[in-house]
Design a protein around this motif. Structure first.
Motif, short mmCIF file in Angstrom:
data_model
loop_
_atom_site.label_atom_id
_atom_site.label_comp_id
_atom_site.label_asym_id
_atom_site.label_seq_id
_atom_site.Cartn_x
_atom_site.Cartn_y
_atom_site.Cartn_z
N LYS A 1 10.19 -68.12 62.14
CA LYS A 1 10.27 -66.74 62.61
C LYS A 1 10.38 -66.71 64.13
O LYS A 1 9.66 -67.43 64.83
CB LYS A 1 9.02 -66.00 62.15
CG LYS A 1 9.08 -64.52 62.27
CD LYS A 1 7.85 -63.91 61.60
CE LYS A 1 7.94 -62.41 61.60
NZ LYS A 1 6.77 -61.82 60.92
N GLN A 2 11.28 -65.88 64.66
CA GLN A 2 11.57 -65.86 66.10
C GLN A 2 10.30 -65.69 66.94
O GLN A 2 10.15 -66.35 67.96
CB GLN A 2 12.56 -64.75 66.42
CG GLN A 2 12.98 -64.75 67.88
CD GLN A 2 13.99 -63.66 68.17
OE1 GLN A 2 13.94 -62.58 67.60
NE2 GLN A 2 14.90 -63.96 69.06
N GLU B 1 20.20 -63.98 63.52
CA GLU B 1 19.95 -64.11 64.95
C GLU B 1 20.88 -65.14 65.58
O GLU B 1 21.38 -64.94 66.68
CB GLU B 1 18.49 -64.52 65.19
CG GLU B 1 17.49 -63.44 64.88
CD GLU B 1 16.07 -63.95 64.74
OE1 GLU B 1 15.19 -63.11 64.51
OE2 GLU B 1 15.83 -65.18 64.86
N HIS B 2 21.13 -66.21 64.86
CA HIS B 2 21.99 -67.26 65.40
C HIS B 2 23.46 -66.85 65.40
O HIS B 2 24.17 -67.07 66.38
CB HIS B 2 21.80 -68.56 64.61
CG HIS B 2 22.64 -69.68 65.13
ND1 HIS B 2 22.38 -70.32 66.32
CD2 HIS B 2 23.77 -70.24 64.64
CE1 HIS B 2 23.29 -71.25 66.53
NE2 HIS B 2 24.16 -71.22 65.53
N GLY C 1 13.79 -63.12 53.55
CA GLY C 1 14.01 -62.33 54.75
C GLY C 1 13.90 -63.16 56.02
O GLY C 1 14.71 -63.01 56.95
N LEU C 2 12.93 -64.05 56.07
CA LEU C 2 12.72 -64.90 57.24
C LEU C 2 13.95 -65.77 57.50
O LEU C 2 14.44 -65.85 58.63
CB LEU C 2 11.48 -65.77 57.00
CG LEU C 2 10.98 -66.63 58.13
CD1 LEU C 2 9.46 -66.75 58.03
CD2 LEU C 2 11.57 -68.00 58.10
N PRO D 1 3.78 -65.67 56.22
CA PRO D 1 4.82 -66.71 56.30
C PRO D 1 5.56 -66.62 57.63
O PRO D 1 6.10 -65.58 57.99
CB PRO D 1 5.75 -66.38 55.13
CG PRO D 1 4.93 -65.56 54.20
CD PRO D 1 4.00 -64.77 55.09
N VAL D 2 5.54 -67.73 58.38
CA VAL D 2 6.21 -67.77 59.69
C VAL D 2 7.26 -68.87 59.75
O VAL D 2 7.93 -69.03 60.77
CB VAL D 2 5.18 -67.94 60.83
CG1 VAL D 2 4.27 -66.73 60.93
CG2 VAL D 2 4.37 -69.22 60.68
N GLY D 3 7.42 -69.63 58.68
CA GLY D 3 8.41 -70.68 58.63
C GLY D 3 8.60 -71.16 57.21
O GLY D 3 7.76 -70.90 56.34
#
Length: 156
Positions: A84-85, A26-27, A18-19, A62-64
Motif C-alpha cells: 500500500k502506497q 498508481e504505477h 483493491g490493494l 492489509p498493507v501488502g
C-alpha cells in the motif's frame, strides 16, 4: 507498528484485490481490471491450487500482499507483490520477499523467478538486494532469477 505476515484468507479478498489493483493503477496511471482475472478469486487462482499467497498486516489492516507460485518441484515464482502506497519504505516489501524466499527454501526450491517492468525502479532495487540477477527481458518486463545453493543431501 506491529507487522505480521500471514496466509491469505477469504475475508481478505476485497481488500487485497483493491490493494494490488490500486498499486498497478498508481504505477501505470490507469488500470484495466479485466486484465487481472486472477484477482477476482484469489483463493481459486492461488491457494486452492497449492500456491502460497500471503498478506502483510498492521493492526488488522492489509498493507501488502504477495504470492509464491510453484512452477515445478524445484522452481517458484514471486507474483502479485504489492505494498500500500501509504506504507511503502517501511520494510514491508522486504518482509514479504524474505518470507516468500524462506517458504521457497522450505519447499525445496533451488531457484525463484520474478519479473517486473523496466521502469519499476523500487521493485528492481528490492529484488537485486536479495541477489536476484537479471536473466532477460522482453518488450514489457525484465526477468530475474535467484538460485539457492543446493544442500549436499539434495544432490544424492
Amino acid at each position: 507498528m506491529s507487522l505480521s505476515i500471514r496466509p491469505f484468507e477469504s475475508r481478505d479478498q476485497d481488500a487485497v484485490r483493491g490493494l494490488i489493483l490500486t498499486g498497478l493503477g498508481e504505477h501505470f496511471g490507469w488500470i484495466d481490471e479485466t486484465c487481472n482475472p486472477d484477482l477476482d478469486d484469489i483463493a481459486a487462482h492461488y491457494t486452492e491450487l497449492g500456491h502460497i499467497f500471503v498478506v502483510a498486516e498492521i493492526d488488522g489492516e492489509p498493507v501488502g500482499a504477495a504470492a509464491l507460485k510453484t512452477e515445478n518441484a524445484r522452481t517458484g515464482r514471486i507474483v502479485r507483490m504489492s505494498v500500500k502506497q501509504t506504507h511503502r519504505g517501511q520494510g514491508i516489501g522486504r518482509a514479504l520477499v524474505t518470507h516468500l524466499l524462506d517458504v521457497a527454501r522450505q519447499c525445496g526450491f533451488v531457484q525463484v523467478y520474478v519479473s517486473t517492468e523496466p521502469d519499476w525502479y523500487d521493485a528492481i532495487r528490492l529484488y537485486t538486494r536479495y541477489g536476484f540477477k537479471a536473466r532477460g527481458r522482453d518488450d514489457e518486463d525484465i526477468f530475474f532469477v535467484l538460485h539457492f545453493p543446493e544442500s549436499p543431501s539434495s544432490s544424492t
